[in-house]
Scaffold this motif. Structure first.
Motif, PDB file in Angstrom:
ATOM      1  N   GLU A 275      35.753  44.410  40.480  1.00 37.54           N
ATOM      2  CA  GLU A 275      35.828  42.944  40.517  1.00 37.54           C
ATOM      3  C   GLU A 275      37.086  42.452  41.227  1.00 37.54           C
ATOM      4  O   GLU A 275      37.025  41.524  42.040  1.00 37.54           O
ATOM      5  N   ILE A 276      38.221  43.065  40.903  1.00 33.93           N
ATOM      6  CA  ILE A 276      39.490  42.632  41.495  1.00 33.93           C
ATOM      7  C   ILE A 276      39.481  42.816  43.007  1.00 33.93           C
ATOM      8  O   ILE A 276      40.107  42.047  43.749  1.00 33.93           O
ATOM      9  N   LYS A 279      36.756  39.060  46.603  1.00 38.53           N
ATOM     10  CA  LYS A 279      37.554  37.886  46.942  1.00 38.53           C
ATOM     11  C   LYS A 279      36.963  36.646  46.271  1.00 38.53           C
ATOM     12  O   LYS A 279      35.764  36.380  46.393  1.00 38.53           O
ATOM     13  N   ASP A 280      37.821  35.902  45.578  1.00 37.94           N
ATOM     14  CA  ASP A 280      37.424  34.631  44.962  1.00 37.94           C
ATOM     15  C   ASP A 280      36.189  34.784  44.069  1.00 37.94           C
ATOM     16  O   ASP A 280      35.103  34.273  44.367  1.00 37.94           O
ATOM     17  N   VAL A 281      36.365  35.501  42.941  1.00 37.65           N
ATOM     18  CA  VAL A 281      35.248  35.692  42.023  1.00 37.65           C
ATOM     19  C   VAL A 281      35.650  35.334  40.595  1.00 37.65           C
ATOM     20  O   VAL A 281      36.824  35.376  40.220  1.00 37.65           O
ATOM     21  N   SER A 283      34.907  36.626  36.835  1.00 39.30           N
ATOM     22  CA  SER A 283      34.392  37.800  36.138  1.00 39.30           C
ATOM     23  C   SER A 283      33.241  37.410  35.215  1.00 39.30           C
ATOM     24  O   SER A 283      33.284  36.371  34.559  1.00 39.30           O
ATOM     25  N   SER A 305      30.761  37.625  39.799  1.00 38.99           N
ATOM     26  CA  SER A 305      30.968  38.864  40.557  1.00 38.99           C
ATOM     27  C   SER A 305      29.684  39.577  40.924  1.00 38.99           C
ATOM     28  O   SER A 305      29.644  40.333  41.894  1.00 38.99           O
ATOM     29  N   TYR A 419      40.949  35.439  41.416  1.00 37.20           N
ATOM     30  CA  TYR A 419      40.193  36.163  40.398  1.00 37.20           C
ATOM     31  C   TYR A 419      40.425  35.519  39.037  1.00 37.20           C
ATOM     32  O   TYR A 419      41.559  35.304  38.621  1.00 37.20           O
ATOM     33  N   LYS A 421      39.241  35.730  34.927  1.00 30.05           N
ATOM     34  CA  LYS A 421      38.523  36.401  33.843  1.00 30.05           C
ATOM     35  C   LYS A 421      38.720  35.612  32.553  1.00 30.05           C
ATOM     36  O   LYS A 421      39.848  35.301  32.167  1.00 30.05           O
TER      37      LYS A 421
END
Length: 443
Positions: A275-276, A279-281, A283, A305, A419, A421
């Protein structure tokens, strides 16, 4: 400002902003309550925390009565005990007392108080009260015939800024719940209402019967993925200190019929590394947060993601690993993800069952015939520590997490890239709705 108060004949110093209940608990004095939740629910609805104060005719509720200088308080006088006993008697007469068959039998706050004040469930006919259940949600069951109208679930839901639950009608006809079946609401499955409930009015939907049948009839090869939150919290349900008991649990799970037991940590590291790297997500590790986005922030769904929840990703990795080791087709393997999350039950993925810590304890107790035998087995016979089976190792990853839907909503509104989460439960996964109740002074 401080005040000098006398509780049960002993002098104490208290803050004048404190209630009698808060002052008593700070000094290790127990005053029972059913509706109180620290910073969430101070409604004086249950009247179990009444105390006797010199100079006052009525018995004031300790949860909303402020301390005053010179106040003399009696927390367990004959008058107080009789008042509490009458309250419990009234509640019991409107509560379906099927204690020995209730999911909360071993840690029901209401039942514990009934025992303490000499109220026996055998004095009440549970068949006079008609069961009234809402089973529309995938993760919990609402049983109105066991509800005490304490409002704790409403407060927990409000604290999450979801406000799915509210009060209807008045008096003994009062009902607590959603305006429509829970499965048709915007509930995300965080389970904080279940954790707050003092009785079995809210319970986790139990999947252990289905799982036991699969294991006994050998319909599938069953493997488990065990999370640190479960390994740490499990001993609390056997009245032990919280600690990591992974080795003991691995041994126990294999005795119950699981063919492999994997730690969730390697899968978790692999998941967050992937995930990391994107880009630009946002979690989607937490199924509760994914439910929140799907129901309240659909415009952000495309920013997820795409890996699925952490539990589904872990299950796929575990099935793939076990299949490679044994040659068994993945379709014949059932992965059981064991954690404190109730939101995971809202997922409907082939080859995956989610069990909460609470359900696992129930499964273990039934395998041992009774909760008393289970305690003996846990403490005396399962002393061996078995190692986890191996999943592919990935470098450890540390991820900053926004916890609680209240904070998650704010983070989602302000998110403009990078990112992110979030976890639905306040404090993170250790405080999921499927973890053992802490029975702390906060309740």
């Amino acid at each position: 400002m401080t005040a000098s108060i006398k509780i049960d004949g002993i002098m104490y110093t208290a803050d004048t902003n404190d209630t009698i209940l808060e002052a008593a608990r700070k000094n290790g004095i127990s005053i029972p309550s059913l509706c109180f939740m620290k910073d969430c629910n101070k409604v004086a609805a249950c009247r179990m925390c009444v105390v006797e104060v010199t100079g006052m005719k009525a018995l004031p509720p300790a949860c909303v009565t402020r301390c005053r200088d010179g106040m003399e308080i009696f927390t367990d006088s004959p008058r107080v005990r009789e008042s509490r006993r009458m309250t419990l008697d009234q509640l019991a007469s409107h509560h379906r007392m099927i204690c020995d068959r209730c999911s909360r039998y071993s840690d029901c706050e209401f039942h514990a108080l009934c025992v303490d004040y000499g109220i026996s469930e055998r004095d009440y006919n549970p068949y006079k009260i008609i069961p009234e259940k809402d089973e529309s949600a995938l993760h919990l069951v609402r049983d109105y015939s066991k509800c005490l109208s304490c409002n704790r679930c409403v407060a927990a839901c409000h604290n999450q800024e979801m406000d799915i639950l509210s009060s209807f009608k008045r008096g003994w006809e009062k009902k607590i719940g959603p305006a429509k079946p829970l499965g048709l609401t915007d509930c995300i499955g965080c389970g904080q209402c279940v954790a707050a409930c003092p009785t079995g009015a809210l319970s986790i939907k139990d999947d252990t019967a289905e799982l036991r049948n699969i294991i006994r009839q050998r319909k599938k090869h069953v493997i488990a993925i065990l999370t640190p939150s479960t390994a740490k919290a499990f001993p609390r349900l056997f009245y032990e200190e919280e600690r990591d008991c992974s080795g003991k649990l691995v041994s126990m799970l294999k005795k119950l019929g699981f063919e492999r037991v994997y730690s969730s940590i390697p899968a978790q590291n692999d998941y967050f590394s992937r995930e990391i790297a994107m880009k630009d997500v946002i979690s989607e590790a937490c199924p509760g947060i994914r439910n929140l986005i799907e129901k309240l922030y659909p415009e952000k769904k495309s920013s997820l993601s795409g890996l699925g929840s952490l539990q589904s990703y872990s299950a796929r990795l575990a099935r793939r690993t076990y299949s490679a080791e044994t040659g068994i087709p993945e379709d014949d393997i059932l992965a059981v993800y064991i954690n404190s999350c109730t939101a995971g039950k809202t997922e409907n993925e082939e080859g995956l069952i989610t069990l909460t810590t609470y359900e696992l304890v129930g499964m273990f107790r039934r395998a041992c015939v009774s909760r008393f035998t289970a305690m003996k087995v846990w403490r005396e016979q399962l002393d061996e520590n078995a190692p986890f089976d191996s999943l592919p190792e990935t470098k450890a990853v540390s991820v900053e997490t926004v916890t609680g839907t209240k904070n998650a909503k704010e983070a989602l509104k302000n998110w403009d890239g990078g990112y992110l989460k979030c976890a639905a439960c306040p404090g993170g996964c250790d405080f999921g709705g499927g973890s053992p109740r802490r029975m702390s002074p906060d309740f």
